[in-house]
Design a protein around this motif. Sequence first.
Motif, mmCIF file in Angstrom:
data_model
loop_
_atom_site.group_PDB
_atom_site.id
_atom_site.type_symbol
_atom_site.label_atom_id
_atom_site.label_comp_id
_atom_site.label_asym_id
_atom_site.label_seq_id
_atom_site.Cartn_x
_atom_site.Cartn_y
_atom_site.Cartn_z
ATOM 1 N N THR A 51 41.415 34.648 36.699
ATOM 2 C CA THR A 51 40.288 34.001 37.379
ATOM 3 C C THR A 51 38.991 34.645 36.873
ATOM 4 N N ASP A 100 36.828 29.953 39.821
ATOM 5 C CA ASP A 100 37.334 28.955 38.869
ATOM 6 C C ASP A 100 36.536 28.876 37.578
ATOM 7 N N SER A 101 35.201 29.009 37.676
ATOM 8 C CA SER A 101 34.371 28.885 36.478
ATOM 9 C C SER A 101 32.982 29.447 36.735
#
Length: 767
Positions: A217, A320-321
């Motif tokens: 992650t 997540d990003s």
Amino acid sequence: MERDGKVELLAPAGNREGFYGAVGAGADAVYLGGSRFGARAYAENFTTEEVVECIKYAHLMGVKVYLTVNTLVKETELQDLEDYLAPFHEAGLDAVIVQDLGVLVRIRRLFPGLALHASTQMSLCSAYGARLLKDLDVSRIVPARELCLEELEALKQSTGLELETFIHGAMCYCYSGQCLFSSILGGRSGNRGRCAQPCRLPYTVRGTGGAMAGQETYPLSLKDMCTIGHIPALIQGGIDSFKIEGRMKKPEYAAGVTAIYRRYIDSYYALQKEKGAKAAAAGYVVSDADLQVLSSLYIRSGLQEGYYFQRNGRDMVTLDSPAYSGGQEAMRKEIREKYLTDQVRLPLSVEAVFCTGQTAMVSLDHRGHQVSVQGQMVVPAKKQPITRENVEKQLGKLGDSAFYVEQMKVQVSEDAFYPLKQINELRRSAVAELERVIRKAAVNSAHQENMAREPGDRQGSNGDRENVHGHIQPASREPGWAISVCTLEQFHTLCESLPLYREIPLRRVYVDGDLLVEWTSETIALCRSLPEEVLCMAVLPYIVRKQEEEYLDQLCRILVENSHVLQGCMGRSLDGLGFLQEYRRAGRGDFLVRTDANVYCWNSQAAALLENWTDGFCLPYELNSRERQFLTRMECARGKAGNAWERIVYGRIPMMVTANCLRKTMGDCLKEGGTGKGLLTLQDRYQKEFPVAYHCRHCMNVIYNSVPLVLKDSWPGKQRDGADLRMDFTVEKSAEMRRVLDFFLKERGTGTFPGPYTTGHERRGVE
């Protein structure tokens, strides 16, 4: 700018376009970086001429300009500071934002009237460090982003200093100023404005439970902050300046965000004036449309509210990003057309008299700032007289000036003649004089504000105070060793091993404060077992916040009650140093005080200040051997004791000190179950493993480097800087610790070190 007690809205500017856009969008002040000494080395930044131009324009608009001088500065660079700042000071610069203690001292000496703001890079978390800097005439501090609103209110109340806090934009995972991740891994130092942002890369957390453990992650990437919904609470909390992050971002971001916050701050004050503070807060509402705009302007994967109302949390992280959302083209175009196309203009009232037989006169008025200029005698016309329309047309040609005509009153005799060229000259002279008057008023106001501040300790500000306890040892003493331990196992191992190294000059042993608080009897017994000539000193946490007050008092009581075996304490932050100074000055205990490597000493000015404040300190990780030796030679030339200094030759470098917790982010918080302490592992893309120590008592993580620092050729007889050498033991078990002790104290750093290691910045240094 007179704000009548209202909060200041402080906007970023990465270039000239961004600066004019921020002013046009309603900023009360703008912070920017020049060509040097700024913590955004990869921003476009400003030339000297552009900064001067911006200061002059800002003062016409009633806006302040703060210059970022917020990097650590090497000795060879310090001499350039005066020439760099002189043109800005002459132009009326309102303040400088500073990280380096030596820079702080030097600016105060060179430019006594210039306001000093302590950067968030100083990691200030409590009144202890703030009061230390107040003695150096700092008027405003930018505290660590991690403080909650309650802590900020207490800080304001106990120091009286102005507080500038971030309200919108990107956030670092680490306490600012305590991050060496980018520096050690790639040589790009965040302390020099060159961070490569390793926190935005993917990692895997191992050694904990929780649903996310073991998955790749982005656990170090925080969402961007947005506090638009909490403007009333932050204003009522006593914050003086609301700061928007974003000097690296596009001008549309700075202008768009500034405009929205400007509108909501003004609407809150208007509502407060009409209905009172309580009703205004209750009636304060942010529209969905404005939230959508803020969410679309270069934001990472959603928004969060920072640390104002929470200690930490998984919801703060972009698991997540870490990518930016970018922005809608139509929105950017609208912002550009509204705020970035034209500069803001100021309204003028113009009066002019062109009467035959009298000298021509032009008067300008802007909000009470008035000037009048006189020309030559107005003569009778021989052919074609001037008309009122002629005069109005010429006086209205304000071109690239900062003004537009709001009202004009012109009196002209019917037979008057006056050359149009000379009317233009009168206009230009009047405008130039009005600009001078407005700027002078702005500079005088800032100067009076600075002089009205409670004066700090002038001796402290120039570094000439004597050490109040006089514990620094004479320079003639031979350099020796210092060793730090943070577990009972390590302390036992050290005490058992010392008889093997009787010939080594061991000067100090540092013991983690948690051991003394949690295992008092056993730790004191181990301290007692050390040779009599060895000083034993406690170590404070890396970060000292208000919640630590009871812990600090308990630790210092143990220190004082066992003064026969505990001779001092080491602070790891300005807050820790400030606490120890106040404790001693209050007569609650007389003990040695030293500071660690992250109370930065990069130049001789910082060294002189720390010599006045402490009984010894540690050289930073980021200076290479040549820079370190140059600095220590300068100090020895001044007759100072080089061996009051330490440098670390072994240990896991603390890459990050964080308020957020990887264990909690993974869904496995231990705080509710008691005081937890232990290790996790952070694994990167290349399978490197970084130990992570979690300290639930202090609600803090420390991320260490994947391999230890090892300077193999270090031995008191070999080195040139005269500093004591130090080994730091952090995650080592007993067997590994014995191998390290043997390598340095028995083999004297020769041969092959037993395992992988790094030499850090010993040769390369940082740019």
